[in-house]
Write an enzyme that holds these catalytic residues in place. Structure first.
Site, PDB file in Angstrom:
ATOM      1  N   ASP A  47     -35.811 -94.747 -23.274  1.00 52.13           N
ATOM      2  CA  ASP A  47     -36.680 -95.512 -22.379  1.00 52.13           C
ATOM      3  C   ASP A  47     -37.528 -96.469 -23.225  1.00 52.13           C
ATOM      4  OD1 ASP A  47     -38.836 -94.049 -23.343  1.00 52.13           O
ATOM      5  OD2 ASP A  47     -39.354 -93.121 -21.429  1.00 52.13           O
ATOM      6  N   CYS A  50     -36.918 -90.465 -25.480  1.00 53.59           N
ATOM      7  CA  CYS A  50     -37.999 -91.010 -24.651  1.00 53.59           C
ATOM      8  C   CYS A  50     -39.306 -90.664 -25.371  1.00 53.59           C
ATOM      9  CB  CYS A  50     -37.938 -90.490 -23.205  1.00 53.59           C
ATOM     10  SG  CYS A  50     -38.259 -88.735 -22.983  1.00 53.59           S
ATOM     11  N   THR A  77     -41.395 -88.053 -25.105  1.00 51.68           N
ATOM     12  CA  THR A  77     -41.416 -86.659 -25.544  1.00 51.68           C
ATOM     13  C   THR A  77     -40.026 -86.090 -25.807  1.00 51.68           C
ATOM     14  OG1 THR A  77     -41.236 -85.924 -23.258  1.00 51.68           O
ATOM     15  CG2 THR A  77     -43.476 -86.168 -24.155  1.00 51.68           C
ATOM     16  N   HIS A  91     -24.700 -72.506 -31.957  1.00 57.20           N
ATOM     17  CA  HIS A  91     -24.728 -71.470 -30.916  1.00 57.20           C
ATOM     18  C   HIS A  91     -24.444 -71.996 -29.513  1.00 57.20           C
ATOM     19  CE1 HIS A  91     -27.398 -68.488 -33.417  1.00 57.20           C
ATOM     20  NE2 HIS A  91     -26.435 -69.044 -34.138  1.00 57.20           N
ATOM     21  N   HIS A 144     -20.960 -66.494 -28.906  1.00 56.77           N
ATOM     22  CA  HIS A 144     -21.460 -67.832 -28.579  1.00 56.77           C
ATOM     23  C   HIS A 144     -20.548 -68.533 -27.566  1.00 56.77           C
ATOM     24  CE1 HIS A 144     -24.480 -67.194 -31.519  1.00 56.77           C
ATOM     25  NE2 HIS A 144     -23.683 -67.318 -32.562  1.00 56.77           N
TER      26      HIS A 144
HETATM   27  C1  RB5 Z   1     -42.983 -92.506 -20.321  1.00 59.45           C
HETATM   28  O1  RB5 Z   1     -44.322 -92.858 -20.262  1.00 59.45           O
HETATM   29  C2  RB5 Z   1     -42.829 -91.026 -20.605  1.00 59.45           C
HETATM   30  O2  RB5 Z   1     -43.206 -90.299 -19.488  1.00 59.45           O
HETATM   31  C3  RB5 Z   1     -41.411 -90.707 -21.022  1.00 59.45           C
HETATM   32  O3  RB5 Z   1     -41.085 -91.450 -22.148  1.00 59.45           O
HETATM   33  C4  RB5 Z   1     -41.117 -89.263 -21.380  1.00 59.45           C
HETATM   34  O4  RB5 Z   1     -42.027 -88.779 -22.301  1.00 59.45           O
HETATM   35  C5  RB5 Z   1     -40.897 -88.346 -20.252  1.00 59.45           C
HETATM   36  O5  RB5 Z   1     -40.566 -87.172 -20.414  1.00 59.45           O
END
Ligand code: RB5
Length: 152
Positions: free
Chosen positions: A8, A65, A67, A98, A135
């Site tokens: 993203d 993204c 996180t 695994h 596994h």
């Molecule tokens: C975008 O602001 C953020 O929510 C996205 O990049 C991500 O971290 C979502 O899980």
């Protein structure tokens, strides 16, 4: 190998670094976007890359993204995807061994580029151990869950 990559708006810079690493490692890649820093919806890009992995167009997928969580959750909604969120190389190694993970997700707001590249290297060079034994049985159970089957 051919690697699907998607991200993203929060991960454009990290994607460039990962693409450079893939090239250095001798892999080809398909970039499923996003290509701009305009705020966007990560499930769209996760789904594009996930479908490419499941239908065999790409061997593995890398998703980034902020996180790594949302984009990984989205990918795991596509049957056949086993996407693992990894922020350390040991997790990347173990999820290949695994879980036979076929996609990796990472958070560009959580880790820096050097650690992310070490994780990608490990993910793409570790053979799975899930071809037989416990596994393999557990990975097959994941597929059974996707088919809506009871495990017990
Ligand atoms: C975008 O602001 C953020 O929510 C996205 O990049 C991500 O971290 C979502 O899980």
């Amino acid at each position: 190998m051919k690697i699907a990559i998607a991200n993203d708006h929060s991960a454009l810079e990290l994607k460039k670094e990962i693409i450079a690493l893939l090239t250095e490692m001798g892999h080809t890649y398909q970039d499923f976007g996003t290509y701009e820093s305009v705020s966007c919806d990560y499930p769209i890009y996760a789904a594009r890359a996930a479908h490419a992995v499941v239908n065999g167009e790409c061997d593995y997928g890398i998703l980034i993204c902020g996180t790594g969580i949302g984009i990984g959750i989205a990918a795991n909604k596509i049957p056949g995807v086993r996407c693992a969120l990894c922020h350390d190389p040991l997790s990347a190694e173990l999820t290949r061994q695994h879980n036979n993970a076929n996609m990796l997700s990472m958070g560009a707001r959580i880790i820096g580029p050097e650690l992310a590249k070490a994780i990608v290297r490990t993910f793409l060079t570790t053979e799975t151990q899930a071809t037989e034994g416990r596994h393999a049985r557990r990975v097959e159970m994941l597929s059974a869950l996707e088919r809506g089957e009871a495990l017990e």
